[in-house]
Design an enzyme around this catalytic site. Sequence first.
Site, PDB file in Angstrom:
ATOM      1  N   ASP A  50      -9.153   2.585   4.652  1.00 18.05           N
ATOM      2  CA  ASP A  50     -10.346   1.814   5.023  1.00 18.05           C
ATOM      3  C   ASP A  50     -10.272   1.525   6.518  1.00 18.05           C
ATOM      4  O   ASP A  50     -10.706   2.340   7.328  1.00 18.05           O
ATOM      5  CB  ASP A  50     -10.409   0.556   4.160  1.00 18.05           C
ATOM      6  CG  ASP A  50     -11.596  -0.324   4.496  1.00 18.05           C
ATOM      7  OD1 ASP A  50     -12.493   0.125   5.239  1.00 18.05           O
ATOM      8  OD2 ASP A  50     -11.655  -1.478   4.024  1.00 18.05           O
ATOM      9  N   GLU A  75      -1.521   7.894  -0.195  1.00 20.21           N
ATOM     10  CA  GLU A  75      -2.333   6.678  -0.222  1.00 20.21           C
ATOM     11  C   GLU A  75      -3.526   6.855  -1.159  1.00 20.21           C
ATOM     12  O   GLU A  75      -4.012   7.969  -1.346  1.00 20.21           O
ATOM     13  CB  GLU A  75      -2.865   6.385   1.188  1.00 20.21           C
ATOM     14  CG  GLU A  75      -2.154   5.273   1.914  1.00 20.21           C
ATOM     15  CD  GLU A  75      -2.484   3.899   1.355  1.00 20.21           C
ATOM     16  OE1 GLU A  75      -2.818   3.743   0.166  1.00 20.21           O
ATOM     17  OE2 GLU A  75      -2.391   2.944   2.143  1.00 20.21           O
ATOM     18  N   ASP A  76      -3.999   5.754  -1.704  1.00 18.72           N
ATOM     19  CA  ASP A  76      -5.217   5.799  -2.510  1.00 18.72           C
ATOM     20  C   ASP A  76      -6.449   5.920  -1.613  1.00 18.72           C
ATOM     21  O   ASP A  76      -7.303   6.758  -1.815  1.00 18.72           O
ATOM     22  CB  ASP A  76      -5.334   4.557  -3.416  1.00 18.72           C
ATOM     23  CG  ASP A  76      -5.140   3.240  -2.671  1.00 18.72           C
ATOM     24  OD1 ASP A  76      -4.838   3.258  -1.451  1.00 18.72           O
ATOM     25  OD2 ASP A  76      -5.282   2.178  -3.303  1.00 18.72           O
ATOM     26  N   ASP A  88      -8.203  -1.195  -7.457  1.00 20.52           N
ATOM     27  CA  ASP A  88      -8.529  -2.434  -8.176  1.00 20.52           C
ATOM     28  C   ASP A  88      -9.517  -3.304  -7.421  1.00 20.52           C
ATOM     29  O   ASP A  88      -9.733  -3.160  -6.218  1.00 20.52           O
ATOM     30  CB  ASP A  88      -7.261  -3.259  -8.388  1.00 20.52           C
ATOM     31  CG  ASP A  88      -6.785  -3.898  -7.082  1.00 20.52           C
ATOM     32  OD1 ASP A  88      -6.643  -3.156  -6.083  1.00 20.52           O
ATOM     33  OD2 ASP A  88      -6.608  -5.124  -7.041  1.00 20.52           O
ATOM     34  N   LYS A 124     -12.737   6.103   3.789  1.00 21.72           N
ATOM     35  CA  LYS A 124     -14.046   5.465   3.981  1.00 21.72           C
ATOM     36  C   LYS A 124     -14.605   5.845   5.337  1.00 21.72           C
ATOM     37  O   LYS A 124     -13.900   5.829   6.337  1.00 21.72           O
ATOM     38  CB  LYS A 124     -13.903   3.943   3.930  1.00 21.72           C
ATOM     39  CG  LYS A 124     -13.993   3.404   2.534  1.00 21.72           C
ATOM     40  CD  LYS A 124     -14.146   1.897   2.547  1.00 21.72           C
ATOM     41  CE  LYS A 124     -13.564   1.355   1.264  1.00 21.72           C
ATOM     42  NZ  LYS A 124     -13.609  -0.095   1.201  1.00 21.72           N
ATOM     43  N   ARG A 136      -8.127  -0.815 -12.637  1.00 21.86           N
ATOM     44  CA  ARG A 136      -7.289   0.291 -12.151  1.00 21.86           C
ATOM     45  C   ARG A 136      -7.257   1.466 -13.134  1.00 21.86           C
ATOM     46  O   ARG A 136      -7.052   2.599 -12.748  1.00 21.86           O
ATOM     47  CB  ARG A 136      -5.840  -0.178 -11.940  1.00 21.86           C
ATOM     48  CG  ARG A 136      -5.658  -1.105 -10.766  1.00 21.86           C
ATOM     49  CD  ARG A 136      -4.180  -1.189 -10.406  1.00 21.86           C
ATOM     50  NE  ARG A 136      -3.869  -2.353  -9.596  1.00 21.86           N
ATOM     51  CZ  ARG A 136      -3.906  -2.377  -8.264  1.00 21.86           C
ATOM     52  NH1 ARG A 136      -4.285  -1.323  -7.589  1.00 21.86           N
ATOM     53  NH2 ARG A 136      -3.585  -3.477  -7.606  1.00 21.86           N
ATOM     54  N   GLY A 170      -2.114   0.797  -5.390  1.00 23.89           N
ATOM     55  CA  GLY A 170      -3.323   1.596  -5.616  1.00 23.89           C
ATOM     56  C   GLY A 170      -3.122   3.084  -5.827  1.00 23.89           C
ATOM     57  O   GLY A 170      -3.884   3.722  -6.544  1.00 23.89           O
ATOM     58  N   PHE A 227     -17.095  -0.690  -1.284  1.00 21.55           N
ATOM     59  CA  PHE A 227     -15.903  -1.004  -2.061  1.00 21.55           C
ATOM     60  C   PHE A 227     -15.892  -0.160  -3.329  1.00 21.55           C
ATOM     61  O   PHE A 227     -16.895  -0.052  -4.025  1.00 21.55           O
ATOM     62  CB  PHE A 227     -15.883  -2.502  -2.423  1.00 21.55           C
ATOM     63  CG  PHE A 227     -14.526  -2.947  -2.870  1.00 21.55           C
ATOM     64  CD1 PHE A 227     -13.545  -3.269  -1.930  1.00 21.55           C
ATOM     65  CD2 PHE A 227     -14.211  -3.014  -4.216  1.00 21.55           C
ATOM     66  CE1 PHE A 227     -12.277  -3.647  -2.341  1.00 21.55           C
ATOM     67  CE2 PHE A 227     -12.943  -3.397  -4.631  1.00 21.55           C
ATOM     68  CZ  PHE A 227     -11.976  -3.717  -3.698  1.00 21.55           C
TER      69      PHE A 227
END
Length: 184
Positions: free
Chosen positions: A112, A108-109, A169, A140, A175, A53, A162
């Site tokens: 969560d 990191e993308d 993705d 998040k 993506r 990601g 989400f």
Amino acid sequence: MAKTNIDIKNITKENLKILIDKKSIENRVASIANQINEIYVEKNPIILCVLNGAFIFYADLVRHLNIDFEVDFIKLSSYGSSMESSGTIRMIKDVSANIAGRDVIIVEDIIDTGLTINYLRKRMIDGQSKSVSFVTCLLKDRKKYHFDFKIDCIGFKIPDKFVIGYGLDLDQRFRGLKNIYTIK
Ligand code: IMP
Ligand code: MG
């Protein structure tokens, strides 16, 4: 994250709504890179991309750096093809560099549940890195996370929904989208 009844295979671009646009992402990435340039001046960190990601955020970020750095990649999986974390992290590809005694910046993308970054921090401690810091494009907003340390740099705090695009993705789709979207 809240359960949803949408069949993920049927989601198309018409079901997407922009959450963060390309221009806002570009501006924020440049300012994060400036912070890294200041903090790591005269250091030579290993900048670790968490695949898959983070690859676009990572590539955009390192392009703005004017310090010396090395790149490396680690691949983990927790989501499979669903919209919720499975709760277990699988290591698909470990870090290649010897991290002992090195400053490591983990890119990191999105955070969560926090299980992934918790796992990564343990891996860096086991590898005896000199320091470890975390840069995430998105965080998040949740009541509870599975980590108890500070995130050094957060691009955007987002609602507990989400998101896809900009490297993120849904079952390996979307993506390549330039903005970050939620699903309507
Ligand atoms: P965590 O372990 O629950 O913090 O989740 C971390 C990983 O799950 C991230 O690095 C992403 O790859 C993936 N992930 C979490 N939330 C989302 C999302 O909203 N869209 C796409 N991928 C996500
Ligand atoms: Mg990730």
